[in-house]
Design a protein around this motif. Structure first.
Motif, mmCIF file in Angstrom:
data_model
loop_
_atom_site.group_PDB
_atom_site.id
_atom_site.type_symbol
_atom_site.label_atom_id
_atom_site.label_comp_id
_atom_site.label_asym_id
_atom_site.label_seq_id
_atom_site.Cartn_x
_atom_site.Cartn_y
_atom_site.Cartn_z
ATOM 1 N N ASP A 80 -27.494 -35.776 50.884
ATOM 2 C CA ASP A 80 -26.969 -37.110 50.589
ATOM 3 C C ASP A 80 -28.149 -38.092 50.591
ATOM 4 O O ASP A 80 -28.500 -38.659 51.628
ATOM 5 C CB ASP A 80 -25.929 -37.504 51.623
ATOM 6 N N PHE A 81 -28.742 -38.277 49.423
ATOM 7 C CA PHE A 81 -29.922 -39.135 49.326
ATOM 8 C C PHE A 81 -29.584 -40.590 49.614
ATOM 9 O O PHE A 81 -30.425 -41.341 50.097
ATOM 10 C CB PHE A 81 -30.593 -38.986 47.955
ATOM 11 N N ASN A 82 -28.344 -41.001 49.364
ATOM 12 C CA ASN A 82 -27.941 -42.381 49.670
ATOM 13 C C ASN A 82 -28.027 -42.662 51.165
ATOM 14 O O ASN A 82 -28.396 -43.766 51.575
ATOM 15 C CB ASN A 82 -26.533 -42.668 49.152
ATOM 16 N N LYS A 83 -27.685 -41.691 52.007
ATOM 17 C CA LYS A 83 -27.820 -41.863 53.457
ATOM 18 C C LYS A 83 -29.293 -41.996 53.848
ATOM 19 O O LYS A 83 -29.639 -42.777 54.711
ATOM 20 C CB LYS A 83 -27.192 -40.689 54.207
ATOM 21 N N VAL A 88 -31.209 -45.302 55.676
ATOM 22 C CA VAL A 88 -32.130 -45.267 56.824
ATOM 23 C C VAL A 88 -33.459 -45.903 56.430
ATOM 24 O O VAL A 88 -34.023 -46.707 57.173
ATOM 25 C CB VAL A 88 -32.325 -43.820 57.326
ATOM 26 N N MET A 89 -33.947 -45.549 55.248
ATOM 27 C CA MET A 89 -35.224 -46.094 54.782
ATOM 28 C C MET A 89 -35.178 -47.611 54.658
ATOM 29 O O MET A 89 -36.182 -48.283 54.901
ATOM 30 C CB MET A 89 -35.596 -45.478 53.429
ATOM 31 N N SER A 90 -34.027 -48.160 54.298
ATOM 32 C CA SER A 90 -33.927 -49.614 54.134
ATOM 33 C C SER A 90 -34.034 -50.346 55.466
ATOM 34 O O SER A 90 -34.337 -51.528 55.498
ATOM 35 C CB SER A 90 -32.615 -49.982 53.438
ATOM 36 N N GLU A 91 -33.790 -49.632 56.547
ATOM 37 C CA GLU A 91 -33.803 -50.256 57.869
ATOM 38 C C GLU A 91 -35.109 -50.040 58.637
ATOM 39 O O GLU A 91 -35.311 -50.652 59.683
ATOM 40 C CB GLU A 91 -32.623 -49.725 58.690
ATOM 41 N N SER A 129 -33.138 -41.712 68.188
ATOM 42 C CA SER A 129 -32.460 -40.424 68.039
ATOM 43 C C SER A 129 -31.342 -40.503 67.003
ATOM 44 O O SER A 129 -31.122 -39.551 66.251
ATOM 45 C CB SER A 129 -31.884 -39.967 69.385
ATOM 46 N N GLU A 130 -30.637 -41.624 66.968
ATOM 47 C CA GLU A 130 -29.568 -41.796 65.972
ATOM 48 C C GLU A 130 -30.122 -41.784 64.554
ATOM 49 O O GLU A 130 -29.548 -41.160 63.662
ATOM 50 C CB GLU A 130 -28.793 -43.087 66.232
ATOM 51 N N TYR A 131 -31.241 -42.454 64.334
ATOM 52 C CA TYR A 131 -31.869 -42.438 63.005
ATOM 53 C C TYR A 131 -32.302 -41.021 62.630
ATOM 54 O O TYR A 131 -32.084 -40.569 61.506
ATOM 55 C CB TYR A 131 -33.064 -43.385 62.940
ATOM 56 N N ALA A 132 -32.923 -40.314 63.576
ATOM 57 C CA ALA A 132 -33.366 -38.940 63.309
ATOM 58 C C ALA A 132 -32.168 -38.059 62.981
ATOM 59 O O ALA A 132 -32.212 -37.249 62.051
ATOM 60 C CB ALA A 132 -34.137 -38.391 64.504
ATOM 61 N N GLN A 133 -31.079 -38.240 63.724
ATOM 62 C CA GLN A 133 -29.886 -37.433 63.480
ATOM 63 C C GLN A 133 -29.236 -37.787 62.142
ATOM 64 O O GLN A 133 -28.750 -36.901 61.440
ATOM 65 C CB GLN A 133 -28.877 -37.601 64.628
ATOM 66 N N MET A 134 -29.243 -39.065 61.768
ATOM 67 C CA MET A 134 -28.692 -39.462 60.465
ATOM 68 C C MET A 134 -29.456 -38.788 59.332
ATOM 69 O O MET A 134 -28.855 -38.324 58.358
ATOM 70 C CB MET A 134 -28.721 -40.990 60.293
ATOM 71 N N LEU A 135 -30.776 -38.723 59.450
ATOM 72 C CA LEU A 135 -31.580 -38.049 58.432
ATOM 73 C C LEU A 135 -31.261 -36.553 58.399
ATOM 74 O O LEU A 135 -31.104 -35.964 57.324
ATOM 75 C CB LEU A 135 -33.069 -38.277 58.681
ATOM 76 N N HIS A 136 -31.146 -35.955 59.563
ATOM 77 C CA HIS A 136 -30.821 -34.528 59.632
ATOM 78 C C HIS A 136 -29.440 -34.264 59.026
ATOM 79 O O HIS A 136 -29.276 -33.333 58.227
ATOM 80 C CB HIS A 136 -30.874 -34.057 61.089
ATOM 81 N N ASP A 137 -28.465 -35.075 59.396
ATOM 82 C CA ASP A 137 -27.107 -34.902 58.871
ATOM 83 C C ASP A 137 -27.053 -35.060 57.357
ATOM 84 O O ASP A 137 -26.258 -34.396 56.692
ATOM 85 C CB ASP A 137 -26.149 -35.902 59.524
ATOM 86 N N ALA A 138 -27.894 -35.938 56.821
ATOM 87 C CA ALA A 138 -27.912 -36.160 55.370
ATOM 88 C C ALA A 138 -28.420 -34.941 54.617
ATOM 89 O O ALA A 138 -28.139 -34.791 53.424
ATOM 90 C CB ALA A 138 -28.776 -37.381 55.037
ATOM 91 N N MET A 139 -29.135 -34.056 55.305
ATOM 92 C CA MET A 139 -29.741 -32.912 54.620
ATOM 93 C C MET A 139 -29.227 -31.558 55.089
ATOM 94 O O MET A 139 -29.469 -30.559 54.428
ATOM 95 C CB MET A 139 -31.269 -32.951 54.828
#
Length: 135
Positions: A65-68, A72-75, A49-59
């Protein structure tokens, strides 16, 4: 004499193979397999859920924020990103270009659709290259 060397070499190779086989089996039982790692990740609802939320927050706000997203993609490999994408589900989306305000009945998009809306073609290509079977 050549037969003797051949037999000794053959026996040595067999003994070496047996030793390596035992050593490798021991290492496999000590560390979880990849499938087990993915299964554990899938069961860790908080992390997913944290990863999904980080992606949502980035957009979600003005400017993506493509760096965010890259962080996530790096992990995450493709299997783990699939789990995150499923958890992302469909989230309300509004088009900021036209100044539309999100409403409770707004358009709901999947993560793939969010990426298509928010990323430019080169950024989306990076995502698609990393996860070819997903996006």
């Amino acid at each position: 004499m050549k037969k003797e060397y051949f037999l000794w070499g053959l026996c040595s190779a067999g003994v070496l193979t047996a030793i390596l086989s035992v050593a490798l089996k021991k290492n496999k039982t000590e560390s979880p397999t990849y499938q087990e790692e993915v299964r554990q990740f899938n069961q860790d609802r908080t992390s997913v859920s944290e990863y999904a939320q980080m992606l949502h927050d980035a957009m979600k706000d003005t400017g993506t924020d493509f760096n965010k997203i890259l962080k996530v993609m790096s992990e995450l490999d493709e299997n783990k990103m699939k789990i995150v994408s499923d958890r992302f589900g469909k989230r309300a989306y509004y088009n900021r270009l036209f100044g539309l305000v999100p409403t409770s009945g707004g358009k709901k998009l999947t993560l793939k659709e969010w990426f298509k809306e928010e990323l430019d073609s080169s950024q989306y290509k990076q995502v698609k290259d990393k996860y070819p079977n997903l996006f």
